[in-house]
Design an enzyme around this catalytic site. Sequence first.
Site, PDB file in Angstrom:
ATOM      1  N   SER A  29       0.868  -1.192   0.000  1.00 51.78           N
ATOM      2  CA  SER A  29       0.000   0.000   0.000  1.00 51.78           C
ATOM      3  C   SER A  29       0.898   1.232   0.000  1.00 51.78           C
ATOM      4  O   SER A  29       2.025   1.177   0.523  1.00 51.78           O
ATOM      5  CB  SER A  29      -0.869   0.022   1.260  1.00 51.78           C
ATOM      6  OG  SER A  29      -1.482   1.288   1.402  1.00 51.78           O
TER       7      SER A  29
ATOM      8  N   TYR B 225      -1.168  -1.355  10.252  1.00 54.61           N
ATOM      9  CA  TYR B 225      -1.331  -1.584   8.811  1.00 54.61           C
ATOM     10  C   TYR B 225      -0.100  -1.086   8.032  1.00 54.61           C
ATOM     11  O   TYR B 225       0.427  -1.787   7.161  1.00 54.61           O
ATOM     12  CB  TYR B 225      -2.600  -0.862   8.349  1.00 54.61           C
ATOM     13  CG  TYR B 225      -2.990  -1.083   6.908  1.00 54.61           C
ATOM     14  CD1 TYR B 225      -3.607  -2.270   6.501  1.00 54.61           C
ATOM     15  CD2 TYR B 225      -2.774  -0.095   5.944  1.00 54.61           C
ATOM     16  CE1 TYR B 225      -3.987  -2.462   5.181  1.00 54.61           C
ATOM     17  CE2 TYR B 225      -3.148  -0.280   4.623  1.00 54.61           C
ATOM     18  CZ  TYR B 225      -3.763  -1.469   4.248  1.00 54.61           C
ATOM     19  OH  TYR B 225      -4.133  -1.652   2.934  1.00 54.61           O
TER      20      TYR B 225
ATOM     21  N   ALA C 149       2.955  -0.629   9.141  1.00 57.44           N
ATOM     22  CA  ALA C 149       4.118  -1.475   9.448  1.00 57.44           C
ATOM     23  C   ALA C 149       4.045  -2.770   8.639  1.00 57.44           C
ATOM     24  O   ALA C 149       5.052  -3.238   8.090  1.00 57.44           O
ATOM     25  CB  ALA C 149       4.171  -1.782  10.941  1.00 57.44           C
TER      26      ALA C 149
ATOM     27  N   ILE D 220      -8.345   2.877  -3.515  1.00 56.07           N
ATOM     28  CA  ILE D 220      -9.086   2.068  -4.481  1.00 56.07           C
ATOM     29  C   ILE D 220     -10.479   1.796  -3.903  1.00 56.07           C
ATOM     30  O   ILE D 220     -10.610   1.454  -2.729  1.00 56.07           O
ATOM     31  CB  ILE D 220      -8.366   0.713  -4.737  1.00 56.07           C
ATOM     32  CG1 ILE D 220      -6.865   0.912  -5.045  1.00 56.07           C
ATOM     33  CG2 ILE D 220      -9.071  -0.072  -5.839  1.00 56.07           C
ATOM     34  CD1 ILE D 220      -6.515   1.648  -6.308  1.00 56.07           C
TER      35      ILE D 220
HETATM   36  P1  NAP Z   1     -11.415  -6.156   0.607  1.00 56.85           P
HETATM   37  O1  NAP Z   1     -12.443  -6.010  -0.456  1.00 56.85           O
HETATM   38  O2  NAP Z   1     -11.773  -5.952   2.021  1.00 56.85           O
HETATM   39  O3  NAP Z   1     -10.703  -7.582   0.413  1.00 56.85           O
HETATM   40  C1  NAP Z   1      -9.881  -8.150   1.369  1.00 56.85           C
HETATM   41  C2  NAP Z   1      -9.699  -9.602   0.986  1.00 56.85           C
HETATM   42  O4  NAP Z   1      -8.845 -10.230   1.960  1.00 56.85           O
HETATM   43  C3  NAP Z   1     -11.007 -10.361   0.964  1.00 56.85           C
HETATM   44  O5  NAP Z   1     -11.110 -11.138  -0.199  1.00 56.85           O
HETATM   45  C4  NAP Z   1     -10.907 -11.247   2.197  1.00 56.85           C
HETATM   46  O6  NAP Z   1     -11.576 -12.494   2.037  1.00 56.85           O
HETATM   47  C5  NAP Z   1      -9.423 -11.474   2.273  1.00 56.85           C
HETATM   48  N1  NAP Z   1      -9.027 -11.967   3.599  1.00 56.85           N
HETATM   49  C6  NAP Z   1      -9.144 -11.343   4.799  1.00 56.85           C
HETATM   50  N2  NAP Z   1      -8.714 -12.147   5.787  1.00 56.85           N
HETATM   51  C7  NAP Z   1      -8.318 -13.309   5.190  1.00 56.85           C
HETATM   52  C8  NAP Z   1      -7.762 -14.522   5.668  1.00 56.85           C
HETATM   53  N3  NAP Z   1      -7.508 -14.699   6.972  1.00 56.85           N
HETATM   54  N4  NAP Z   1      -7.483 -15.511   4.780  1.00 56.85           N
HETATM   55  C9  NAP Z   1      -7.731 -15.352   3.453  1.00 56.85           C
HETATM   56  N5  NAP Z   1      -8.242 -14.204   2.941  1.00 56.85           N
HETATM   57  C10 NAP Z   1      -8.523 -13.204   3.799  1.00 56.85           C
HETATM   58  O7  NAP Z   1     -10.219  -5.116   0.362  1.00 56.85           O
HETATM   59  P2  NAP Z   1      -9.343  -4.750  -0.918  1.00 56.85           P
HETATM   60  O8  NAP Z   1      -9.323  -3.276  -0.970  1.00 56.85           O
HETATM   61  O9  NAP Z   1      -9.742  -5.522  -2.115  1.00 56.85           O
HETATM   62  O10 NAP Z   1      -7.905  -5.213  -0.383  1.00 56.85           O
HETATM   63  C11 NAP Z   1      -7.069  -6.119  -1.088  1.00 56.85           C
HETATM   64  C12 NAP Z   1      -5.613  -5.806  -0.738  1.00 56.85           C
HETATM   65  O11 NAP Z   1      -5.289  -4.508  -1.237  1.00 56.85           O
HETATM   66  C13 NAP Z   1      -5.330  -5.771   0.763  1.00 56.85           C
HETATM   67  O12 NAP Z   1      -4.063  -6.333   1.031  1.00 56.85           O
HETATM   68  C14 NAP Z   1      -5.314  -4.283   1.070  1.00 56.85           C
HETATM   69  O13 NAP Z   1      -4.530  -3.995   2.204  1.00 56.85           O
HETATM   70  C15 NAP Z   1      -4.689  -3.748  -0.206  1.00 56.85           C
HETATM   71  N6  NAP Z   1      -4.922  -2.317  -0.438  1.00 56.85           N
HETATM   72  C16 NAP Z   1      -6.175  -1.820  -0.628  1.00 56.85           C
HETATM   73  C17 NAP Z   1      -6.332  -0.451  -0.837  1.00 56.85           C
HETATM   74  C18 NAP Z   1      -7.681   0.176  -1.062  1.00 56.85           C
HETATM   75  O14 NAP Z   1      -7.750   1.416  -1.133  1.00 56.85           O
HETATM   76  N7  NAP Z   1      -8.743  -0.578  -1.206  1.00 56.85           N
HETATM   77  C19 NAP Z   1      -5.216   0.399  -0.846  1.00 56.85           C
HETATM   78  C20 NAP Z   1      -3.962  -0.156  -0.652  1.00 56.85           C
HETATM   79  C21 NAP Z   1      -3.820  -1.509  -0.455  1.00 56.85           C
HETATM   80  P3  NAP Z   1     -12.654 -13.023   3.129  1.00 56.85           P
HETATM   81  O15 NAP Z   1     -13.721 -11.965   3.189  1.00 56.85           O
HETATM   82  O16 NAP Z   1     -13.114 -14.312   2.560  1.00 56.85           O
HETATM   83  O17 NAP Z   1     -11.925 -13.164   4.435  1.00 56.85           O
END
Ligand code: NAP
Length: 251
Positions: free
Chosen positions: A145, A158, A160, A191
């Site tokens: 991120s 987060y 860290a 995003i």
């Molecule tokens: P999201 O829609 O909340 O998706 C998070 C995903 O992680 C879900 O598919 C969830 O699946 C999975 N997950 C959570 N705990 C888990 C576990 N113990 N085992 C397996 N899967 C698990 O969020 P997103 O925005 O798409 O995030 C995806 C990645 O992008 C993350 O690493 C996030 O930190 C990173 N990111 C997002 C943004 C943003 O602005 N959205 C910015 C920077 C980085 P379940 O629901 O099945 O647990």
Amino acid sequence: MGPLDETRRVALVTGSGKGIGRAVALALAKGGVPVAINYSRSESEARATAEMISEAGGTCRVFKADVSKSDEVHVLFEKTKKELGPVSILVNNAGITRDSLLVRMKDEDWREVLTLNLEAAFLCIRESVRDMAKARWGRIINISSVVGLIGNPGQANYCASKAGLIGLTKSVAREYGMRGITANAVAPGWIETDMTAGLKPEIREAMLKSVPAARPGVPQDVASVVAFLASDGAAYVNGQTIAVDGGMTMV
Ligand code: NAP
């Protein structure tokens, strides 16, 4: 033959039922790569992702696993190997937030975030590098991120974890570069997914002002960069962190 449709390539995308992970799984599958879709809680979303892939003519399997647990990670890779083949493209995408100001942050909020966002990536990499090294071809892509680069108040845990992923990426890149494996990080900015859906309107407005592209990103913005890093065309890109943030950080 496209850059992603080499035979015998298999991708595993952690947390790919929804959000960025879903878009990544779809992009890879559309490029001709069989994909293992992983979820821990969102089963119906994961099934919907599989449906989208099938409709697009792709191949996938859906596997439930909490990737923060090493025994479940082991079984996840075993099942994927049996049903699709050894993983050659690993996307460590699963992530959570447990935000609070540092002085109020509970031990478990720190540990949970570090365990899933950082340790799970280590566990998945450890499970997959042997097969990648044997094939002398592999792609490891860690979803970090921009806040792992610049920090953010209220997100010490987060930030860290996401900064840790960058160090992990660089170490893997150095350790396995000579075996045809690349490791890179993608650092998304803001995003539109479930993770950011709860942001207050005033915070959204302030964030929008800091994005030169003048819009939030969509999961496909991240997925297309991941698909490139997974391709043969990215063979000489190694150990990098690529921000996908509309110009928000430019570090
Ligand atoms: P999201 O829609 O909340 O998706 C998070 C995903 O992680 C879900 O598919 C969830 O699946 C999975 N997950 C959570 N705990 C888990 C576990 N113990 N085992 C397996 N899967 C698990 O969020 P997103 O925005 O798409 O995030 C995806 C990645 O992008 C993350 O690493 C996030 O930190 C990173 N990111 C997002 C943004 C943003 O602005 N959205 C910015 C920077 C980085 P379940 O629901 O099945 O647990």
